[in-house]
Design a protein around this motif. Structure first.
Motif, PDB file in Angstrom:
ATOM      1  N   THR A 122       0.834  -1.215   0.000  1.00 30.58           N
ATOM      2  CA  THR A 122       0.000   0.000   0.000  1.00 30.58           C
ATOM      3  C   THR A 122       0.865   1.261   0.000  1.00 30.58           C
ATOM      4  O   THR A 122       0.472   2.274  -0.552  1.00 30.58           O
ATOM      5  N   PRO A 173      -2.249  -2.733  -4.165  1.00 28.98           N
ATOM      6  CA  PRO A 173      -3.014  -3.485  -3.172  1.00 28.98           C
ATOM      7  C   PRO A 173      -2.145  -4.529  -2.473  1.00 28.98           C
ATOM      8  O   PRO A 173      -1.181  -5.045  -3.053  1.00 28.98           O
ATOM      9  N   THR A 220      -8.871 -10.976  -7.530  1.00 30.54           N
ATOM     10  CA  THR A 220      -8.642 -10.015  -6.451  1.00 30.54           C
ATOM     11  C   THR A 220      -9.982  -9.608  -5.836  1.00 30.54           C
ATOM     12  O   THR A 220     -10.198  -9.772  -4.630  1.00 30.54           O
ATOM     13  N   LEU A 221     -10.897  -9.121  -6.669  1.00 25.88           N
ATOM     14  CA  LEU A 221     -12.248  -8.836  -6.178  1.00 25.88           C
ATOM     15  C   LEU A 221     -12.914 -10.117  -5.678  1.00 25.88           C
ATOM     16  O   LEU A 221     -13.579 -10.131  -4.643  1.00 25.88           O
ATOM     17  N   ALA A 230     -11.954 -11.111  -2.204  1.00 24.80           N
ATOM     18  CA  ALA A 230     -12.661 -10.314  -1.204  1.00 24.80           C
ATOM     19  C   ALA A 230     -14.083 -10.856  -1.008  1.00 24.80           C
ATOM     20  O   ALA A 230     -14.562 -10.998   0.128  1.00 24.80           O
ATOM     21  N   GLY A 264      -9.300  -1.793   5.729  1.00 25.60           N
ATOM     22  CA  GLY A 264      -8.691  -1.783   4.401  1.00 25.60           C
ATOM     23  C   GLY A 264      -9.578  -2.415   3.339  1.00 25.60           C
ATOM     24  O   GLY A 264     -10.814  -2.392   3.451  1.00 25.60           O
ATOM     25  N   SER A 265      -8.946  -2.995   2.326  1.00 30.19           N
ATOM     26  CA  SER A 265      -9.652  -3.429   1.119  1.00 30.19           C
ATOM     27  C   SER A 265     -10.740  -4.465   1.359  1.00 30.19           C
ATOM     28  O   SER A 265     -11.707  -4.546   0.610  1.00 30.19           O
ATOM     29  N   PHE A 324     -16.513  -5.389   2.062  1.00 30.31           N
ATOM     30  CA  PHE A 324     -17.177  -6.638   1.690  1.00 30.31           C
ATOM     31  C   PHE A 324     -17.666  -7.379   2.931  1.00 30.31           C
ATOM     32  O   PHE A 324     -18.767  -7.923   2.957  1.00 30.31           O
ATOM     33  N   ALA A 356      -8.219   5.178   6.431  1.00 23.26           N
ATOM     34  CA  ALA A 356      -8.882   3.947   5.987  1.00 23.26           C
ATOM     35  C   ALA A 356     -10.302   3.888   6.547  1.00 23.26           C
ATOM     36  O   ALA A 356     -11.249   3.496   5.850  1.00 23.26           O
ATOM     37  N   LYS A 392     -12.467   6.265   4.618  1.00 23.78           N
ATOM     38  CA  LYS A 392     -12.787   5.657   3.318  1.00 23.78           C
ATOM     39  C   LYS A 392     -13.915   4.644   3.460  1.00 23.78           C
ATOM     40  O   LYS A 392     -14.890   4.652   2.694  1.00 23.78           O
ATOM     41  N   ASN A 401     -17.670   4.790   1.806  1.00 25.46           N
ATOM     42  CA  ASN A 401     -18.168   3.723   0.937  1.00 25.46           C
ATOM     43  C   ASN A 401     -19.479   3.129   1.446  1.00 25.46           C
ATOM     44  O   ASN A 401     -20.245   2.555   0.669  1.00 25.46           O
TER      45      ASN A 401
END
Lengths: 359, 359
Positions: free
Chosen positions: A90, A95, A118-119, A122, A150-151, A155, A178, A181, A185
Motif C-alpha cells: 500500500t 493493493p 482479487t475482487l 474479497a 482496508g480493502s 465486503f 482507511a 474511506k 463507501n
C-alpha cells in the motif's frame, strides 16, 4: 445461481473474466446478492468436503510478503489460485493482495475458465465469514466491531449487514484515513457507523468482532480481557506463518473453528497453540457431524485463513453470472489442432509465407 | 535475446502472449533460432541454480492423466506453470499436453506476464534436451533415433539438426500416421529421414536415442540389449509417477543425468532405481562441478522430466521476443487503484448509475 462451470468458448479458447468485467458484474448484481450466491456455493461445496482432493497451499515466502498457489480438485474440476500477500504494497500504491486463477476439466486437463481473483477473493472471504458466523454467532447479534478498515472491510461489512442482520458497525484502524474511506463507501447503507479511537473502544458491546489487519507480524490486535460471553470472533487477518492477530488467551477461552485444519495449523491463529489443541472444521458443522454454537454464553472463534475450495466456489459463481450478464470474454490461450499430434502445425500455418528460418 | 521480464503494460494490466501470438512469433523468428535463444537462457539460469527456490511440482493425479503446478523463484521473479498430461486426449482430438503460466515480481507479488505455454513447453523441452546432449553426447554424433513422433518430435528434431549437427533421423512410432506427419513437417529440412518398422530398427546405428512416448504406463520402449558404447539417450517421455520408457538395465549401464533430483526420483526413469542410485544434476556439469561425458565409449542418459526453471527461462525469452515483434497484448487482470486500500472503489465506480442493489 447454478454452479456449472463448462466453457462455451470456441476450441483453443477459454472463458475469461477480466477485473473490469468482474467489477461491472458485481456492481450490476450488487455486492450483497453476489455474497449471497457465493455463500450458498461455498456452503454447497463444503457440504461435499470429502469429495475434494485438498492440500495446504504451496507458499513461497518473500522478504516483503508471500506468494501462494492454491489448488483443489473434485472428480470433474481442478481449480487453482495465484495470490500474493504483501502488506507494504500500500505504501507503493499497490493493493496488499492480488490474485487470479483458473478452472480446468479433470478428464482432459483443458483449462476452461481464467478469472481475476482479487475482487473475487474479497467476495469469497467475506462470504465464508458470513457462513461461519451463521453457524457460530448468536442469532441476535446486531453489533459488529471491524478492526482493520482496508480493502476487505467493505465486503465484510456489506455481508454481515445484508445477510446476517448487523445494525451497528464499530470501526477502528491505525490509519484513520482507511476508516474514513470505509465510512464513505458505506454512506448509503442502512447501518450505524461508529468510528472508534482504539480497538478496546471498538469491541465494547460488540456481538461479533472481525479482525482484518494486514501486518506480517505476530501482532496482538485483540486482548483476552476484552472478550465477553457470547462473542463471536471472525479472525480474518492472520493468514500466513508468523502473522497472527490474537492474544493466545483468546484461543484458550474460545471454541475454535477452521476451514482446513492442516493449513490453519501452519498459517492461522492456531500457530499459537500446541498441535493437539482441538479445533473443528466448519464443514463438519454444516454436515451435522459437530455442533456450532451450543449456547448463548459460549465464545466462538473462526480462525479464517482462506482455503482453495472457496476460490473454486466463487469462480463457478462468477463464471455463471458473468455468462448470464454477457461479461465473459474468450481468451486464445490453448491450441486448437486438426491433428492433435501435430502441435507444429500451429507454427507451420502461422509461418506460411513468413520470414522464419528454413533450418 | 536479453532475458528481461519487466512488464510495460499499464497499471492494472500485465503483458500477455496468446497461443496464436506465440505461434506467429515462433514462425517469424524460426524454430531453430527460438531454440537457440531458449537453450542459452536455460543454460544461463541453470548456471545460477543455487539462486533459485526450487520444489518438486505439485501433481494432482487424475484417472486419465495428471495436472501439475510448477513454481520456481529467484530474488526478483516468481514463475509458475499450469500443465496437464493426458495421453488419451489425442483420441478426443485434444493435445496430450496443454499449459499456460505467469511471471510475477517477488517484491510486490504483482503478476507481470501471462503466457501460453503449450508451444513454449515444446520449445523448452527440446532446448533442454539439446543443452544436455551438448554436454553428454559424443561431439561427432550425426544419427539420432526418434521414438515417438507426436507433438514434441518436430521441436526435438529441429533442435538436434539445427543446433547439434544431426544429419540423419531414424523415426518410429506405433502410430505410422504420426511418423508420416513428422516427415511431412520436416520435408524442407536438410536431414535424412529414415522411417523404421520397429524401435530395434530405429536405434540401429544411432548415436543419440530420443524417446518421446506418451503412454501413462511402465512401458519398456528401449531394451538394454540395444545399447551401444558411446550412445546418448535423451529420455523425455517418462515424466510422471508410474510412467517410464526404459528397461531398468539401461539405467544400470549408463551414467544418469537429471534436472532436479528430488523431482526426477518421483517422476523419471529413476523410479526404477533405489534411492541411493547415483545421478548427476545437469547444472553441476555446466558449473564445472561434475564431468559430462568422459570418453567416447561411455553411455550417457538424460532422464528428462521437465523442471519449472525451464519454464521461467522460456517465458522470459518469449516475453522479450514478443515485445520486440509487437506481439504482446495487455490483459486487464489486476486492480489499478487510486487508494490501494480502496478495492471497493472498483465496484463503486463500475456501478455508478448502474442497477446494483443498494443494500
Amino acid at each position: 445461481m447454478p454452479p456449472a462451470a463448462e466453457s462455451t468458448a470456441p476450441a483453443g479458447a477459454l472463458d475469461y473474466l477480466s477485473l473490469p468485467a468482474a467489477a461491472c458484474l458485481i456492481a450490476r448484481v450488487g455486492v450483497v446478492e453476489c455474497l449471497r450466491g457465493v455463500e450458498q456455493a461455498i456452503e454447497a461445496d463444503f457440504r461435499r468436503w470429502p469429495e475434494f482432493s485438498k492440500t495446504a497451499r504451496l507458499a513461497q515466502p518473500t522478504p516483503d510478503g508471500v506468494i501462494e498457489l492454491m489448488p483443489v480438485a473434485d472428480a470433474r474440476h481442478y481449480a487453482f489460485k495465484y495470490v500474493n500477500g504483501h502488506p507494504r504494497n500500500t505504501r507503493l500504491g499497490l493493493p496488499t493482495v492480488m490474485a487470479f486463477g483458473a478452472i480446468a476439466r479433470v478428464d482432459t486437463g483443458a483449462p476452461i475458465f481464467l478469472s481475476e481473483l482479487t475482487l473475487s477473493t474479497a467476495l469469497r472471504t467475506a462470504a465464508t465469514s458470513v457462513m461461519a458466523a451463521r453457524l457460530l454467532a448468536r442469532p441476535d447479534s446486531r453489533v459488529m466491531a471491524l478492526i482493520g478498515n482496508g480493502s476487505q472491510s467493505e465486503f465484510q461489512a456489506l455481508g454481515f449487514v445484508g445477510l446476517l442482520g448487523i445494525r451497528s458497525l464499530r470501526l477502528y484502524d491505525v490509519d484513520a484515513a482507511a476508516t474514513r474511506k470505509l465510512m464513505a463507501n458505506l454512506a448509503d447503507v442502512e447501518v450505524e457507523l461508529v468510528p472508534c479511537d482504539s480497538v478496546a473502544e471498538a469491541v465494547q458491546g460488540a456481538d461479533i468482532v472481525t479482525t482484518l489487519t494486514a501486518d506480517k507480524t505476530r501482532a496482538t490486535i485483540l486482548r483476552g480481557e476484552w472478550l465477553r460471553p457470547g462473542m463471536h470472533i471472525n479472525a480474518v487477518g492472520g493468514d500466513c506463518p508468523g502473522k497472527t492477530e490474537l492474544d493466545a488467551a483468546i484461543l484458550r477461552r474460545a471454541r475454535v473453528f477452521v476451514e482446513f485444519e492442516p493449513q490453519t495449523r501452519i498459517e492461522g491463529e492456531l500457530q499459537h497453540m500446541a498441535p493437539e489443541f482441538a479445533v473443528t472444521e466448519l464443514w463438519r458443522v454444516l454436515a451435522g457431524q459437530a455442533p456450532g454454537r451450543r449456547d448463548a454464553a459460549e465464545i466462538t472463534l473462526f480462525d479464517s485463513v482462506g482455503f482453495a475450495l472457496e476460490d473454486y466456489s466463487v469462480m463457478r459463481c462468477l463464471q455463471t453470472l458473468g455468462r448470464a450478464h454477457g461479461l465473459l470474454e474468450s481468451l486464445a490461450l490453448l491450441p486448437a489442432l486438426r491433428d492433435p499430434k501435430d502441435l507444429y502445425s500451429l507454427v507451420r500455418e502461422a509461418g506460411a509465407g513468413g520470414d522464419g528460418d528454413r533450418t
